[in-house]
Enzyme design. Structure first.
Site, PDB file in Angstrom:
ATOM      1  N   GLY A 175      10.767  -2.291   5.869  1.00  0.00           N
ATOM      2  CA  GLY A 175      11.466  -0.229   5.718  1.00  0.00           C
ATOM      3  C   GLY A 175      11.023   0.436   5.185  1.00  0.00           C
ATOM      4  O   GLY A 175      11.284   1.372   5.318  1.00  0.00           O
ATOM      5  N   GLY A 177       5.798  -6.201   5.362  1.00  0.00           N
ATOM      6  CA  GLY A 177       5.369  -7.036   6.555  1.00  0.00           C
ATOM      7  C   GLY A 177       4.105  -7.662   7.318  1.00  0.00           C
ATOM      8  O   GLY A 177       3.429  -8.388   7.484  1.00  0.00           O
ATOM      9  N   SER A 178       3.189  -5.980   6.957  1.00  0.00           N
ATOM     10  CA  SER A 178       1.643  -6.374   7.097  1.00  0.00           C
ATOM     11  C   SER A 178       1.019  -7.229   6.298  1.00  0.00           C
ATOM     12  O   SER A 178      -0.470  -7.588   6.008  1.00  0.00           O
ATOM     13  CB  SER A 178       0.923  -4.720   6.804  1.00  0.00           C
ATOM     14  OG  SER A 178       1.616  -4.166   8.800  1.00  0.00           O
ATOM     15  N   ALA A 179       1.169  -6.544   4.913  1.00  0.00           N
ATOM     16  CA  ALA A 179       0.320  -7.084   3.546  1.00  0.00           C
ATOM     17  C   ALA A 179       1.120  -8.724   3.682  1.00  0.00           C
ATOM     18  O   ALA A 179      -0.358 -10.370   3.181  1.00  0.00           O
ATOM     19  CB  ALA A 179       1.507  -7.123   2.402  1.00  0.00           C
ATOM     20  N   GLY A 224       7.047   1.507   4.351  1.00  0.00           N
ATOM     21  CA  GLY A 224       6.477   2.388   4.278  1.00  0.00           C
ATOM     22  C   GLY A 224       5.579   2.061   2.795  1.00  0.00           C
ATOM     23  O   GLY A 224       4.327   2.624   3.087  1.00  0.00           O
ATOM     24  N   LYS A 276       0.315  -0.873   0.406  1.00  0.00           N
ATOM     25  CA  LYS A 276       0.515  -0.323   0.358  1.00  0.00           C
ATOM     26  C   LYS A 276       0.625   1.433  -0.258  1.00  0.00           C
ATOM     27  O   LYS A 276       2.440   1.378   0.597  1.00  0.00           O
ATOM     28  CB  LYS A 276      -1.437   0.035   0.889  1.00  0.00           C
ATOM     29  CG  LYS A 276       0.008  -0.044   2.513  1.00  0.00           C
ATOM     30  CD  LYS A 276      -0.344   1.658   2.780  1.00  0.00           C
ATOM     31  CE  LYS A 276       1.401   1.246   4.372  1.00  0.00           C
ATOM     32  NZ  LYS A 276       1.769   2.577   4.638  1.00  0.00           N
ATOM     33  N   ASP A 286      -1.753  -1.317  10.347  1.00  0.00           N
ATOM     34  CA  ASP A 286      -1.261  -1.415   8.721  1.00  0.00           C
ATOM     35  C   ASP A 286      -2.704  -2.642   8.038  1.00  0.00           C
ATOM     36  O   ASP A 286      -3.377  -3.036   7.236  1.00  0.00           O
ATOM     37  CB  ASP A 286      -0.158  -1.879   7.439  1.00  0.00           C
ATOM     38  CG  ASP A 286       0.535  -0.027   7.554  1.00  0.00           C
ATOM     39  OD1 ASP A 286      -0.810   1.573   8.014  1.00  0.00           O
ATOM     40  OD2 ASP A 286       1.553   0.124   7.454  1.00  0.00           O
TER      41      ASP A 286
END
Length: 257
Positions: free
Chosen positions: A93, A99-101, A95, A8, A131
């Protein structure tokens, strides 16, 4: 099974206030992008994880493991192991919510296999990362609170070009910098106005409302980011350029339909 974990960008991102739980209240406009990690996943007799290229964090500190452990704890479905191979395309790292995806993609996989309701899955995702709730579904959404209070909008069709920079920026450090400089931090723009402007190809209003509060601290720490953004803003056909999340990835929006 092959999963695609789409990243994102934040078309708008402001930090509104600090919370009593030491998190921050944000106001953001999330937008999914085509760039993604690839995850190959299957049930296994033992827990196996590998990544290409190798990650610079241990498996025990990996958000994918956190998502699996949280799923097991919250659902009671804990008698399984997974074999996972991660092809890491999104920068660490950066933005872009990489990792959240990944965590969201694994949660969706588990949800389908164990038939977890959308409501319960959302509540699990909120325990993993700010996120993750948005990335379970993707598209375009206004995010409030820690990012988990979501208002999904008709998805925007944007041409977004990503420019990963060679800085692994620590999100916690950027929030600390914001807190330290709070009185001098400027806040402007409006994510709803930005959304309508992009939806209607109103370039002037879009430029006026595109905003990322973290640029004010990140650009002081990494001056080359500021220079790169200024160079991008000179490109032909650009609507705006911005940093995503707490950095360091920059992106530009070329046009909206």
């Amino acid at each position: 099974m092959h999963l695609k974990a789409f990243g994102k960008v934040n078309l708008y991102l402001d930090v509104i206030s600090r919370r009593k739980d030491n998190y921050h209240n944000i106001l953001t406009l999330f937008q999914s992008i085509n760039e993604h990690d690839d995850i190959f996943i299957e049930f296994s007799e033992s827990e196996i994880f590998e990544s290409e290229p190798p990650l610079n964090i241990s498996w025990d500190n990996n958000i994918i493991k956190k998502s699996i452990e949280t799923f097991k704890k919250e659902t009671g479905f804990d008698n399984f192991n997974l074999k996972i191979k991660l092809i890491k395309n999104l920068p660490m790292g950066g933005g872009l919510g990489g990792g959240s995806a990944d965590a969201a993609a694994v949660l969706n996989f588990l949800s389908k296999n164990f038939k977890i309701s959308e409501k319960d899955l959302f509540e699990i995702s909120c325990k993993i990362g700010s996120d993750v709730p948005f990335l379970l579904k993707g598209g375009t959404a206004i995010g409030k609170g820690k990012g988990e209070i979501l208002e999904f909008l008709e998805p925007l069709k944007l041409n977004i070009q990503i420019y990963p920079m060679n800085y692994n920026i620590d999100t916690k450090k950027m929030y600390e910098k914001l807190d330290q400089n709070w009185k001098s931090i400027n806040h402007f723009g409006d994510p709803y106005n930005l959304y309508e402007a992009l939806k209607n190809n109103d370039i002037i209003t879009a430029k006026q409302n595109a905003f990322n509060v973290f640029e004010q601290v990140a650009f002081k720490e990494y001056p080359k980011l500021k220079q790169k953004k200024e160079d991008m803003e000179k490109d032909e056909g650009i609507i705006f350029a911005l940093m995503s999340g707490s950095g360091s990835t920059l992106y530009k929006v070329i046009y909206a339909n």
